[in-house]
Design a protein around this motif. Structure first.
Motif, short mmCIF file in Angstrom:
data_model
loop_
_atom_site.label_atom_id
_atom_site.label_comp_id
_atom_site.label_asym_id
_atom_site.label_seq_id
_atom_site.Cartn_x
_atom_site.Cartn_y
_atom_site.Cartn_z
N VAL A 14 43.14 -87.91 -50.81
CA VAL A 14 42.70 -88.11 -49.42
C VAL A 14 43.80 -87.63 -48.49
O VAL A 14 44.96 -88.06 -48.61
N PHE A 15 43.44 -86.76 -47.57
CA PHE A 15 44.40 -86.14 -46.65
C PHE A 15 43.95 -86.38 -45.20
O PHE A 15 42.75 -86.59 -44.94
N VAL A 16 44.89 -86.33 -44.29
CA VAL A 16 44.61 -86.53 -42.86
C VAL A 16 45.15 -85.34 -42.08
O VAL A 16 46.30 -84.92 -42.28
N ALA A 17 44.32 -84.80 -41.17
CA ALA A 17 44.74 -83.64 -40.38
C ALA A 17 44.28 -83.79 -38.94
O ALA A 17 43.33 -84.51 -38.63
N GLY A 18 44.98 -83.07 -38.06
CA GLY A 18 44.58 -83.02 -36.66
C GLY A 18 45.04 -84.23 -35.87
O GLY A 18 45.96 -84.95 -36.26
N ASP A 19 44.34 -84.48 -34.76
CA ASP A 19 44.74 -85.56 -33.86
C ASP A 19 44.67 -86.93 -34.52
O ASP A 19 45.35 -87.86 -34.07
N ALA A 20 43.88 -87.09 -35.58
CA ALA A 20 43.82 -88.37 -36.28
C ALA A 20 45.18 -88.76 -36.83
O ALA A 20 45.51 -89.95 -36.90
N GLY A 21 45.99 -87.78 -37.22
CA GLY A 21 47.31 -88.06 -37.74
C GLY A 21 48.42 -87.76 -36.77
O GLY A 21 49.50 -88.37 -36.82
N ARG A 22 48.21 -86.83 -35.86
CA ARG A 22 49.24 -86.40 -34.92
C ARG A 22 49.16 -87.16 -33.61
O ARG A 22 50.16 -87.33 -32.91
N GLY A 23 47.98 -87.62 -33.25
CA GLY A 23 47.75 -88.15 -31.92
C GLY A 23 47.23 -87.04 -31.01
O GLY A 23 47.22 -85.86 -31.39
N SER A 46 46.62 -84.05 -28.91
CA SER A 46 47.45 -82.86 -28.83
C SER A 46 46.61 -81.67 -28.41
O SER A 46 45.48 -81.81 -27.94
N LEU A 47 47.18 -80.46 -28.58
CA LEU A 47 46.54 -79.23 -28.13
C LEU A 47 45.68 -78.63 -29.23
O LEU A 47 45.89 -78.87 -30.43
N ILE A 48 44.76 -77.76 -28.84
CA ILE A 48 43.86 -77.13 -29.81
C ILE A 48 44.64 -76.28 -30.81
O ILE A 48 44.27 -76.22 -31.99
N VAL A 49 45.75 -75.66 -30.39
CA VAL A 49 46.51 -74.85 -31.35
C VAL A 49 47.14 -75.72 -32.43
O VAL A 49 47.25 -75.29 -33.59
N TRP A 50 47.54 -76.93 -32.08
CA TRP A 50 48.09 -77.83 -33.09
C TRP A 50 46.99 -78.28 -34.05
O TRP A 50 47.22 -78.41 -35.26
N ALA A 51 45.79 -78.52 -33.53
CA ALA A 51 44.68 -78.94 -34.39
C ALA A 51 44.33 -77.85 -35.40
O ALA A 51 44.16 -78.12 -36.60
N ILE A 52 44.24 -76.59 -34.93
CA ILE A 52 43.92 -75.49 -35.84
C ILE A 52 45.05 -75.30 -36.85
O ILE A 52 44.81 -75.07 -38.04
#
Length: 501
Positions: free
Chosen positions: A451-460, A462-468
């Motif tokens: 099980v892995f976590v990505a995007g704003d769920a783990g980062r808080g 943020s910007l679309i470039v960080w999500a991608i």
């Protein structure tokens, strides 16, 4: 060859926008239609092709900015040149798509930290990197260079992705292209996350999102919309039925404003308001149940969501719109504590603010702290009370209270993290970090195997470039977990932060 002194002789010129009053009459994108090539070919020639490309370092995707610029500027894009005649747009598109799954989104929605890090921005105006990116991305679609890329073979492994925002979509596309059977679960009735229901069409027309979703489907990604994992489908079922699970549910828990009158009818979270406006655009209903039409509107907040609310309220023909920002007005230039090449907090006007000024819709008030909402005789919102904010702690300054008539107040205060879902968290073995996000290690893995976590769920938030970038990176982590090795790009680690000095 391009003019190597173009950065010195050619002024910055941005993509032309339609007249502000004209755009308030529709919901189409704000930019003037027509090819960007005549402008972009010249502007790309301003790139200095620096030995140390800070623009590349400032972008979490690691976009190969100087390479695109060189390819679309050569050989005829110096000062006074035409439309970049002879430029190799196809090669530029290949460079762009090598690092970014969705450049037509970032070219429209990203605030461009890469431009802040441009060497020309030290004491002048940066290269129009976003415009160059967007021109390449749109031409790639027009020419068919960004078509579906189904995998050459399937390896029999199955991956579930929960959430279809930019992080989930990027992860799904990378995993599908790597040969894994990937299914995206989305609780809303349509895929896209905040790209669908949070971003107004005047910033991103939804046919662009549909086009990208069609590409993912053609590559083999499966979408299951209207399915809430944890309720409609137990998390244990996903863990049993898939070899890996990626949680990319975003950070949609809205920050609250606990002041008197918050419960009044007429006080809404911004995302609720924007979602209904987008549903009208989708054809789900003829008119939104929450509308600014004919009303005095107050927006509490100063970020991009607040600006989206402003542009939406203006198009709904609000009687007036006032924006309250608790922060001081930023300076026009970099403050000493925000040196180049970091992305500075400076005063910016969005296209929505430009539109507000054109019709004198209402002021943008800085250092304003909201202290309460007042009801009218009917029990609905009638006014918003605010005061000047003390610089030290943002508390109301005594003797500065003011009252604004309002029938609609929108809270655009940002998001604190993923919405708490104890059932889902327990089923997937997820834990929360102290800041309210989902806990993970530097490789995006949780304590639950697979099980892995990505995007704003783990980062808080943020910007679309960080999500991608996180979507691409978590795909590599999952691929390595499944195969023991990976050839997928890993642009960032989970601990990566914005470029600073």
């Amino acid at each position: 060859m391009a003019d190597r002194m173009a950065f010195f002789t050619t002024p910055r010129a941005e993509r032309a926008r339609r007249d502000a009053r004209e755009r308030l009459g529709d919901w189409r994108e704000v930019y003037r239609p027509g090819p960007l090539l005549p402008v972009v070919g010249v502007q790309a020639g301003r790139c200095m092709d620096c030995g140390l490309p800070f623009c590349h370092s400032a972008c979490p995707l690691g976009n190969l900015v100087p390479e695109w610029n060189r390819l679309v500027a050569e050989p005829g894009a110096g000062a006074g040149a035409g439309a970049g005649a002879g430029a190799d747009w196809r090669a530029a598109a290949a460079r762009l798509l090598a690092t970014n799954n969705f450049p037509e989104f970032t070219g429209r929605l990203c605030p461009a930290p890469c431009e802040s890090a441009c060497v020309l921005a030290i004491d002048g105006t940066a290269v129009t990197i976003k415009d160059v990116e967007l021109a390449i991305a749109d031409r790639a679609w027009e020419e068919g260079w960004d078509g579906p890329r189904p995998p050459g073979r399937a390896d029999g492994r199955r991956v579930a992705v929960i959430g279809s925002g930019p992080a989930g979509l990027a992860a799904a596309q990378q995993l599908t292209r790597a040969g894994h059977a990937t299914t995206v679960y989305e609780r809303a009735d349509r895929a896209g996350g905040l790209l669908r229901y949070g971003i107004p069409p005047f910033r991103l027309e939804k046919h662009r999102l549909e086009r990208r979703l069609d590409q993912l489907r053609a590559e083999g990604t499966e979408f299951r919309t209207g399915v809430w994992v944890g309720r409609d489908v137990p998390g244990e079922e996903l863990r049993a039925g898939y070899d890996a699970v990626v949680v990319a549910v975003g950070a949609t828990a809205c920050r609250e404003l606990p002041v008197p009158g918050r419960e009044l009818s007429g006080v809404h979270q911004a995302i609720e308001y924007l979602t209904w406006a987008n549903r009208v655009d989708e054809g789900d209903c003829p008119a939104p149940p929450v509308s600014a039409e004919g009303r005095h509107v107050v927006i509490v907040g100063g970020g991009d969501t607040a600006a989206d609310c402003l542009g939406t309220a203006l198009r709904q023909r609000a009687a007036s719109v006032t924006q309250l920002d608790i922060n001081p007005r930023p300076p026009g230039r970099r403050a000493p504590g925000q040196p180049w090449p970091g992305h500075p907090k400076v005063y910016r006007e969005t296209t929505s603010h430009e539109e507000s000024g054109a019709v004198e819709a209402g002021p943008r008030v800085f250092e304003a702290t909201t202290v309460g909402f007042e009801p009218g005789p009917d029990g609905r919102l009638a006014a918003v009370r605010f005061a000047e904010a003390e610089p030290a702690d943002r508390s109301p300054r005594p003797g500065t209270g003011q009252r604004l008539p309002a029938q609609l107040a929108l809270l655009a205060l940002g998001f604190t993290g993923p919405e708490p879902d104890p059932r889902l968290f327990a089923q997937l073995g997820l834990a929360t970090a102290p800041e309210g996000t989902l806990a993970r290690d530097d490789g995006f893995a949780t304590e639950a195997p697979g099980v892995f976590v990505a995007g704003d769920a783990g980062r808080g938030q943020s910007l679309i470039v960080w999500a991608i970038a996180e979507g691409r990176a978590v795909a590599a982590a999952v691929d390595r977990y499944l195969r023991g090795w990976t050839e997928l790009p890993e642009p960032i680690r989970a601990s990566a932060r914005a470029f600073t000095v």
